[in-house]
Design an enzyme around this catalytic site. Structure first.
Site, PDB file in Angstrom:
ATOM      1  N   LYS A 245       0.846  -1.190   0.000  1.00  0.00           N
ATOM      2  CA  LYS A 245       0.000   0.000   0.000  1.00  0.00           C
ATOM      3  C   LYS A 245       0.883   1.241   0.000  1.00  0.00           C
ATOM      4  CE  LYS A 245      -4.149   1.833   2.203  1.00  0.00           C
ATOM      5  NZ  LYS A 245      -5.246   1.549   3.145  1.00  0.00           N
ATOM      6  N   GLU A 333     -18.807  -5.246  11.576  1.00  0.00           N
ATOM      7  CA  GLU A 333     -19.703  -4.440  12.397  1.00  0.00           C
ATOM      8  C   GLU A 333     -20.700  -5.303  13.173  1.00  0.00           C
ATOM      9  OE1 GLU A 333     -18.291  -1.967   8.927  1.00  0.00           O
ATOM     10  OE2 GLU A 333     -19.216  -3.957   9.132  1.00  0.00           O
ATOM     11  N   ARG A 361     -24.820  -1.475   8.838  1.00  0.00           N
ATOM     12  CA  ARG A 361     -24.502  -2.858   8.491  1.00  0.00           C
ATOM     13  C   ARG A 361     -24.757  -3.815   9.649  1.00  0.00           C
ATOM     14  NH1 ARG A 361     -20.393  -3.171   4.278  1.00  0.00           N
ATOM     15  NH2 ARG A 361     -19.120  -4.581   5.513  1.00  0.00           N
TER      16      ARG A 361
END
Length: 590
Positions: A245, A333, A361
Site C-alpha cells: 500500500k 460491524e 450494516r
C-alpha cells in the site's frame, strides 16, 4: 510526451506492447500523486494496485467483462484510464466525479463500492445473471483488498460462490492493511501463506476455489500472464497477490496509516502540508478518545470496541493505555455489536465506537442482540450528519430515523464537545440500558472543553434562549451555533432556542411549555427529515392535539452528493444564513 497522455480508455491501453506497461505504470502512479497531493483523497490504496489495474484492463474486455473494486478507494487508477483522466482533478470535489466507483458515472463502474466486502456477492450475482442470459463468455472479476476479505459478508459470498459453476475470478489484494493494520486469525493465516509455512490445507481451496498464489502484485508481466491463464479456466477462481500500500511514494510506504488519506502533501517529497493546529479546537473523535481513557482509569468495567476504525475514531488512546480492554475486531460491524452485547451480560460497559454509516450494516444486531435484551451498550456514532467529500456512501444522515423506532434505546445528540464528554460520564455512572450518542466529523468550537464532569439528566432538554413567538428546537451543534448568531441581531425576545439533545426520550415537559408559549416551531437536524427528529416532534404535538405550526428543517428524501461540508450544508439550506433567513420570514408572518 508521457505514455499516459496517449491513454484515454482501455482500448488505447490494449494497443501497447506488454513491455511498455511498466513505463505506463510509473506515469499513472505519478498522475495519482500529482492530483491527490493538491485535491486530497485516498492515496495509498490506489498506488498499491497500479500494476493490477493496468493488467486487468489489458487482459479483460471491460466494460463488457465486469470488474468490481472493493473497497472502492482502490479505484483511482481505474477511473483515470476509463475515460475520466481529463476530469480526475474534480475527484471528490463538489459537482465532480465520486471518490468511489459509481454505476451512474461510468459503464466501467460495474458496481458502487463505498462500503467494504460487498464485491464477491455482487460479482456472483452478475455472473449468475450472465449465465441465465446465455452470456457464457463474459468474465466477472472482483478485486477485494484493504482487509475487506475478513468481513463476514465476504465469507458469505465465498461460501456460495464456491459451490457455483459461475465464471468468476476473485483477486485478493493482500497488503495486510485497511485504514489501520489488519487484525485477526485470517491475517495471521495469510501471513503464513506468504512465508510458505501455512498448514497443508488452503482455506480457499477448501471452499472449492481454483487457487493461485501468492504472486507479486507489482510484476505487471507476471500478472498479465497469470490473468490470461485464469481467463480460460471455468468455475470459481481466486488469485492471491501481494502488494504494498502506497507503492511508489516512499513516505506512503513507510507510514501506511497516515497516507491512507493524507490530506494535502508535497508531491515530490511526500511531506504533509501541516494545518495550523495551535489555533484549532479539538476534533470530536479526540474528545471521545481522551474522555474514554479518563473514565476508564476510574471505571474498570469500561471496554472499547471498534470495527476497524481505531485511528479514525481515536480509540487508539484507549488501546495504548488499556490494550487488554480495547478491541479492534476488523471490518466486522455485526460481530462488534453482538460481542459488545455479550460483554454487557457479564457486567461490563462496552463503548462501541463506529461511524454512523457503518452501523447500518449491523442493524439487526442492534435490535435483536442489544435492545431487545435491554443490555447496557453505549454506541458512539462518529461521523453523524454530512461528512463531506466521501459522499453519499459515508454521510451519517439516517441514524436518527433508523434508531429512534427501536424500543429501549436512548438517542442523544450533544450540542458541544462538553456535552459529549458529560453524557459519556453519565452513562457509566448510572445504568441507562442501550444508548446511541451521535456526533459529527471534524472539529468542534470549544477550546476549553476539558471541564469537571457533570451528570446529564436523561431526557432533559436545555433552554438556551427564551422567547415568545418562534421556538427553534435544535439537535446537535445547531442550537449553540444559532444562539451566537441570534444574539447578534435585534430580535428582542421573539426567538427562543432549545438544545433538545435527546431525540429519545423527548423532553415532553419542555415541549408542552413551548406549545403553550410560542406561535411557531422550527426543528433543525442534520439527518433525513423522513422519520427523523422533526417527525418525532410532530408526532408528539399531534398526539397532544397542540395546534401549533411546525417547520421541519433537515435533509430531503434524496441522496446528498459529495463536496466540502460547508458547501453541502449551504446547498441543503442548513447553514446559519439560510436558517436565519427562514426565521426572519416566518417571524414576519406571525
Amino acid at each position: 510526451m508521457k505514455l499516459l497522455d496517449k491513454i484515454n480508455s482501455p482500448s488505447d491501453l490494449r494497443k501497447l506492447k506488454v513491455d511498455e506497461l511498466t513505463t505506463l505504470a510509473m506515469d499513472l502512479r505519478q498522475f495519482i500523486i500529482d492530483i491527490v497531493s493538491v485535491k486530497e483523497g485516498h492515496l495509498g490504496a490506489s498506488l498499491g494496485v497500479v500494476e493490477l489495474t493496468l493488467a486487468l484492463h489489458y487482459v479483460f474486455d471491460t466494460p463488457e467483462d465486469r470488474l468490481v473494486w472493493d473497497v472502492g478507494h482502490q479505484a483511482y487508477g481505474h477511473k483515470i484510464i476509463t475515460e475520466r483522466k481529463a476530469i480526475f482533478e474534480t475527484n471528490r470535489q463538489m459537482g465532480g466525479i465520486s471518490g468511489f466507483p459509481k454505476i451512474s458515472e461510468s459503464p466501467y463502474d460495474a458496481f458502487g463500492t463505498g462500503h467494504s466486502s460487498t464485491s464477491i456477492s455482487a460479482i456472483l450475482g452478475m455472473a449468475i445473471a450472465s449465465k441465465l442470459q446465455g452470456k457464457l463468455e463474459r468474465q466477472h472479476i472482483a478485486v477485494i483488498g484493504d482487509a475487506s476479505i475478513a468481513s463476514g459478508m465476504a465469507f458469505e459470498g465465498l461460501n456460495h460462490a464456491g459451490v457455483s459453476d459461475t465464471n468468476i475470478l476473485i483477486i485478493l489484494n493482500d497488503n495486510a492493511i485497511g485504514i489501520d493494520p489488519s487484525v485477526g486469525a485470517l491475517k495471521k493465516y495469510l501471513t503464513n501463506v506468504k512465508k510458505g509455512i501455512a498448514k497443508d490445507e488452503n482455506i480457499f481451496e477448501c471452499l472449492n476455489f481454483n487457487y493461485t498464489g501468492p504472486i507479486n502484485g507489482h510484476d505487471i508481466e507476471g500478472l498479465i500472464k497469470e490473468l490470461e491463464r485464469l481467463k480460460n479456466i471455468d468455475g470459481p477462481k481466486l488469485l492471491h497477490i501481494i502488494t504494498t500500500k502506497g507503492k511508489g511514494l516512499k513516505k506512503a510506504e513507510e507510514n501506511q496509516v497516515v497516507y491512507h488519506a493524507p490530506g494535502k502533501f508535497n508531491k515530490n517529497t511526500g511531506d504533509l502540508v501541516e494545518e495550523e493546529r495551535a489555533a484549532l479546537p479539538p476534533k470530536y473523535q479526540d474528545v471521545f478518545g481522551e474522555t474514554l481513557v479518563e473514565l476508564a482509569e476510574k471505571n474498570s468495567k469500561i471496554i472499547g470496541i471498534t470495527p476497524a476504525m481505531p485511528s479514525g475514531s481515536s480509540l487508539t488512546y484507549m488501546m495504548d493505555k488499556f490494550p487488554e480492554r480495547a478491541f479492534d475486531v476488523g471490518i466486522a460491524e455485526q460481530h462488534a455489536v453482538t460481542m459488545a452485547a455479550g460483554m454487557a451480560t457479564n457486567g461490563y460497559l462496552p463503548f462501541c465506537v463506529i461511524y454512523s454509516t457503518f452501523l447500518q450494516r449491523a442493524y439487526d444486531q442492534v435490535i435483536h442482540d442489544v435492545c431487545l435484551q435491554n443490555l447496557s451498550v453505549v454506541f458512539l456514532l462518529d461521523r453523524a450528519g454530512l461528512v463531506g467529500q466521501d459522499g453519499p456512501t459515508h454521510h451519517g444522515v439516517y441514524d436518527i430515523a433508523y434508531l429512534r423506532c427501536i424500543p429501549n434505546l436512548i438517542l442523544f445528540s450533544p450540542g458541544s464537545e462538553e456535552e459529549l464528554r458529560n453524557i459519556m460520564f453519565t452513562v457509566q455512572k448510572i445504568p441507562t440500558g442501550p444508548i446511541a450518542i451521535r456526533y459529527p466529523r471534524g472539529r468542534g468550537t470549544n477550546f476549553n472543553w476539558r471541564k469537571p464532569f457533570k451528570q446529564i439528566a436523561i431526557g432533559k432538554a436545555e433552554e438556551l434562549r427564551s422567547g415568545n413567538k418562534l421556538a427553534i428546537l435544535a439537535l446537535g451543534s445547531f442550537g449553540y451555533d444559532l444562539l451566537e448568531q441570534v444574539n447578534n441581531i435585534d430580535l428582542k425576545n421573539e426567538i427562543g432556542i432549545y438544545n433538545m439533545r435527546f431525540v429519545k426520550p423527548l423532553d415532553t415537559n419542555i415541549l408542552d411549555f413551548i406549545a403553550s408559549t410560542y406561535k411557531h416551531i422550527i426543528t433543525i437536524e442534520d439527518g433525513c427529515k423522513m422519520g427523523g427528529f422533526g417527525s418525532a416532534i410532530l408526532e408528539y404535538m399531534t398526539s397532544k392535539s397542540f395546534n401549533i405550526p411546525i417547520t421541519i428543517l433537515g435533509l430531503e428524501d434524496e441522496f446528498i452528493e459529495h463536496g466540502p461540508i460547508k458547501d453541502l450544508y449551504r446547498s441543503t439550506h442548513l447553514d446559519n444564513d439560510s436558517i436565519l433567513d427562514l426565521v426572519t420570514k416566518k417571524l414576519a408572518r406571525i
